[in-house]
Design a protein around this motif. Structure first.
Motif, PDB file in Angstrom:
ATOM      1  N   GLN A  62       0.832  -1.195   0.000  1.00 61.54           N
ATOM      2  CA  GLN A  62       0.000   0.000   0.000  1.00 61.54           C
ATOM      3  C   GLN A  62       0.867   1.246   0.000  1.00 61.54           C
ATOM      4  O   GLN A  62       1.808   1.368   0.776  1.00 61.54           O
ATOM      5  CB  GLN A  62      -0.923  -0.005   1.222  1.00 61.54           C
ATOM      6  CG  GLN A  62      -1.891   1.169   1.244  1.00 61.54           C
ATOM      7  CD  GLN A  62      -2.815   1.122   2.445  1.00 61.54           C
ATOM      8  OE1 GLN A  62      -2.718   0.206   3.268  1.00 61.54           O
ATOM      9  NE2 GLN A  62      -3.703   2.087   2.557  1.00 61.54           N
ATOM     10  N   GLY A  64       0.858   5.774  -0.769  1.00 58.14           N
ATOM     11  CA  GLY A  64       0.282   6.958  -0.169  1.00 58.14           C
ATOM     12  C   GLY A  64       1.200   7.613   0.845  1.00 58.14           C
ATOM     13  O   GLY A  64       2.283   7.116   1.157  1.00 58.14           O
ATOM     14  N   ARG A  66       1.528   9.075   4.783  1.00 56.45           N
ATOM     15  CA  ARG A  66       0.958   8.845   6.109  1.00 56.45           C
ATOM     16  C   ARG A  66       1.654   9.728   7.132  1.00 56.45           C
ATOM     17  O   ARG A  66       2.824  10.082   6.963  1.00 56.45           O
ATOM     18  CB  ARG A  66       1.117   7.382   6.519  1.00 56.45           C
ATOM     19  CG  ARG A  66       0.525   6.374   5.558  1.00 56.45           C
ATOM     20  CD  ARG A  66       0.729   4.959   6.107  1.00 56.45           C
ATOM     21  NE  ARG A  66       0.243   3.939   5.185  1.00 56.45           N
ATOM     22  CZ  ARG A  66       0.955   3.426   4.187  1.00 56.45           C
ATOM     23  NH1 ARG A  66       2.194   3.834   3.989  1.00 56.45           N
ATOM     24  NH2 ARG A  66       0.449   2.506   3.395  1.00 56.45           N
ATOM     25  N   ALA A 185       6.027   4.667  -1.035  1.00 59.08           N
ATOM     26  CA  ALA A 185       5.265   5.168   0.105  1.00 59.08           C
ATOM     27  C   ALA A 185       6.072   6.280   0.764  1.00 59.08           C
ATOM     28  O   ALA A 185       7.289   6.403   0.549  1.00 59.08           O
ATOM     29  CB  ALA A 185       4.967   4.054   1.105  1.00 59.08           C
ATOM     30  N   GLU A 240      -1.919  18.472  -3.834  1.00 58.31           N
ATOM     31  CA  GLU A 240      -2.128  17.034  -3.826  1.00 58.31           C
ATOM     32  C   GLU A 240      -0.795  16.336  -3.569  1.00 58.31           C
ATOM     33  O   GLU A 240       0.253  16.781  -4.027  1.00 58.31           O
ATOM     34  CB  GLU A 240      -2.707  16.573  -5.161  1.00 58.31           C
ATOM     35  CG  GLU A 240      -4.093  17.123  -5.456  1.00 58.31           C
ATOM     36  CD  GLU A 240      -4.641  16.609  -6.771  1.00 58.31           C
ATOM     37  OE1 GLU A 240      -3.890  15.888  -7.468  1.00 58.31           O
ATOM     38  OE2 GLU A 240      -5.794  16.911  -7.099  1.00 58.31           O
ATOM     39  N   THR A 241      -0.853  15.245  -2.833  1.00 57.96           N
ATOM     40  CA  THR A 241       0.367  14.501  -2.582  1.00 57.96           C
ATOM     41  C   THR A 241       0.809  13.801  -3.863  1.00 57.96           C
ATOM     42  O   THR A 241      -0.010  13.453  -4.711  1.00 57.96           O
ATOM     43  CB  THR A 241       0.139  13.459  -1.480  1.00 57.96           C
ATOM     44  OG1 THR A 241      -0.944  12.605  -1.863  1.00 57.96           O
ATOM     45  CG2 THR A 241      -0.181  14.127  -0.159  1.00 57.96           C
ATOM     46  N   THR A 244       1.938   7.416  -5.839  1.00 55.62           N
ATOM     47  CA  THR A 244       2.797   6.322  -5.397  1.00 55.62           C
ATOM     48  C   THR A 244       2.402   5.035  -6.113  1.00 55.62           C
ATOM     49  O   THR A 244       1.275   4.873  -6.550  1.00 55.62           O
ATOM     50  CB  THR A 244       2.683   6.108  -3.872  1.00 55.62           C
ATOM     51  OG1 THR A 244       1.317   5.822  -3.539  1.00 55.62           O
ATOM     52  CG2 THR A 244       3.147   7.334  -3.111  1.00 55.62           C
TER      53      THR A 244
END
Length: 307
Positions: A62, A64, A66, A185, A240-241, A244
């Protein structure tokens, strides 16, 4: 009427020379193909604490951004099961730690590289049977003690803003520089700025205290905004990030150099093909042999008929 032995010998030599010349004249350029079909591969990772135990979720792909609860100072990586990895293929995976100006991507501002680690995954790092008994490659970087960002990505480039081979632009949210590339990530966090605070100014002594009149601000000639514009400040759009993905490309290596002949090998090769082979001289020499052989055979035949 029978031919003489000499004429038969010369005719045989001419035929042999012609047969040897044909394959040489028909030889084309040799081609080579590179071995190994290295495709993109899926990476899995997990965070490991100082005690060696897994922190949070186990193996995952996964992505993104965090907010960290525990700083991911050590990350184990492997190739996900169920995919085919050709022998000799390598997949670089890096972990980089940056100091930032804020605790998330939107407020990160300027980022400064502090530490980086890289490993190269191969078919030996492919998940499968008896995974609980296996040892996986680890990436470890310094743990930040201020605002920071930690990136896990699928190449071995150092994204520090440096120039030259092996370096790339440092991530910078205001200019939308979304590096590192091949980002798997990322984690953000921290509870204080990384820059040291400005020291307090010393209190001036009475003799140094001299009151001065405040400067009167100049009044602009025309403070009215131009027609068609608004005097209200514009609200920046939320950033926006960066995207990934757990699919990372293989290492691109340069082809090996052509082997050089050994110093004691002075004899030329018996046969050679390709664009570097002396096809023209060989074909010319064969043609000369054919013409001479045919001429001699013809002359010998005339002498036999006269006798």
């Amino acid at each position: 009427m029978s031919r003489s032995p000499n004429s038969r010998t010369l005719a045989a030599l001419a035929a042999t020379a012609f047969a040897a010349a044909v394959p040489v004249l028909g030889a084309g350029t040799a081609s080579a193909t590179t071995g190994g079909d290295c495709q993109s591969a899926t990476v899995q990772y997990r965070i490991v604490g100082a005690d060696g135990n897994v922190v949070g979720a186990d193996w995952t792909s996964q992505g993104g951004f965090r907010q960290w609860d525990t700083v991911p100072g050590t990350v184990e990586v492997r190739l996900a099961a169920g995919q085919s990895v050709a022998e000799g293929c390598k997949y670089p995976v890096s972990l980089a730690e940056y100091t930032t100006e804020g605790p998330n991507w939107e407020s990160s501002g300027h980022q400064t590289l502090v530490d980086k680690a890289t490993v190269y995954l191969t078919a030996a790092d492919l998940a499968g049977a008896d995974d609980a008994q296996r040892t996986w490659q680890r990436l470890t970087v310094k743990s930040p003690d201020c605002y920071g960002q930690i990136d896990l990505y699928g190449d071995d480039v150092t994204y520090d803003g440096g120039t030259g081979e092996g370096h790339g632009p440092a991530p910078y949210q205001p200019d939308n520089i979304s590096t590192p590339y091949h980002l798997v990530a990322a984690w953000n966090g921290g509870d204080k700025p990384c820059t040291p605070s400005t020291p307090d100014s010393p209190t001036p002594t009475p003799s140094q205290t001299t009151p001065t009149a405040p400067a009167t601000p100049a009044t602009p000639a025309d403070s009215t905004p131009p027609a068609g514009t608004s005097s209200a400040p514009t609200t920046p759009k939320p950033a926006e990030t960066p995207p990934t993905s757990a699919d990372v490309p293989p290492l691109q290596s340069a082809p090996p150099a052509a082997p050089q002949p050994s110093p004691d090998d002075s004899s030329p090769p018996l046969a050679e093909t390709g664009s570097s082979a002396p096809v023209g001289p060989i074909a010319g020499a064969a043609a000369v042999v054919i013409v001479l052989g045919a001429g001699v055979a013809f002359a010998a035949a005339r002498r036999s008929r006269r006798s």
